[in-house]
Design an enzyme around this catalytic site. Structure first.
Site, short mmCIF file in Angstrom:
data_model
loop_
_atom_site.label_atom_id
_atom_site.label_comp_id
_atom_site.label_asym_id
_atom_site.label_seq_id
_atom_site.Cartn_x
_atom_site.Cartn_y
_atom_site.Cartn_z
N HIS A 27 77.80 95.94 23.49
CA HIS A 27 77.14 95.52 24.94
C HIS A 27 77.50 94.05 25.01
O HIS A 27 77.84 93.46 23.80
CB HIS A 27 75.99 95.55 25.19
N HIS A 40 81.54 87.69 24.09
CA HIS A 40 82.15 88.40 23.07
C HIS A 40 81.57 89.92 23.02
O HIS A 40 80.17 89.81 23.22
CB HIS A 40 82.41 87.83 21.71
#
EC number: 3.1.4.58
Length: 193
Positions: free
Chosen positions: A41, A128
């Site tokens: 996630h 990221h």
């Protein structure tokens, strides 16, 4: 108490692409601990252990931020690391979102959390997706392999996208010996009009 964070969850398509990258790279970097692609996630805010009242406040902040941002899309870029090439703490996949909506959503969420007296991250937002974590130094062969991976342009396993973002998620994280398990507690649509 609930270990809580707010994030963008990945759809099955992006999980498939990230899994392909992990399957390619994990055998040549066995020192790293690879994450389960199902749990990948993009974290917008990590809030730690919250009681029910604070969890409700965090959920309200996420909902307010979601109402101020329109849906958007992003693409995967290149892998990178946090830490040194000799001993990376994290191997990650980069995110590119050219409209600025991702950074706007992050900023709006931070503002809403601050208004509810949550401590927010002071470092610049660096979107990221964490793929692996490291604790021990890499040997010389692994270091050379990592350098090749980081130098690649558009690795085959990630040539896909853009990926749509339509919701923000309030997530629960439960830690165990086998790794973290994530559960979505609340899901709010991005709906700025």
């Amino acid at each position: 108490m609930t270990r809580t964070f707010i994030a963008l969850e990945m759809d099955a398509n992006i999980q498939r692409h990230l899994n392909g990258f992990i399957q390619q790279v994990a055998p040549v970097l066995p020192t790293l601990r690879w994450v389960d692609p199902q749990g990948i996630h993009l974290t917008l805010a990590f809030l730690g252990e919250l009681d029910d009242e604070r969890l409700a406040s965090a959920s309200a902040a996420a909902q307010k931020a979601s109402q101020l941002c329109t849906p958007f899309s992003y693409s995967l870029t290149q892998p990178g690391i946090f830490g040194s090439p000799r001993q990376p703490r994290v191997l990650w996949m980069g995110i590119e979102e050219v409209s600025g909506s991702l950074k706007r959503l992050h900023r709006l969420l931070q503002q809403e959390l601050e208004q509810s007296d949550f401590e927010t991250e002071t470092r610049p937002f660096s979107p990221h997706l964490t793929l692996a974590r490291g604790k021990a130094p890499l040997n010389a062969t692994e270091q050379a392999t990592l350098q090749k991976i980081l130098a690649q342009k558009n690795p085959n396993a990630i040539l896909a996208g853009p990926y749509p973002v339509k919701h923000i998620h309030v997530m629960k994280s439960e830690l165990s010996r086998s790794g973290a398990t994530y559960t979505c507690l609340q899901k709010y649509p991005l709906q700025y009009k």
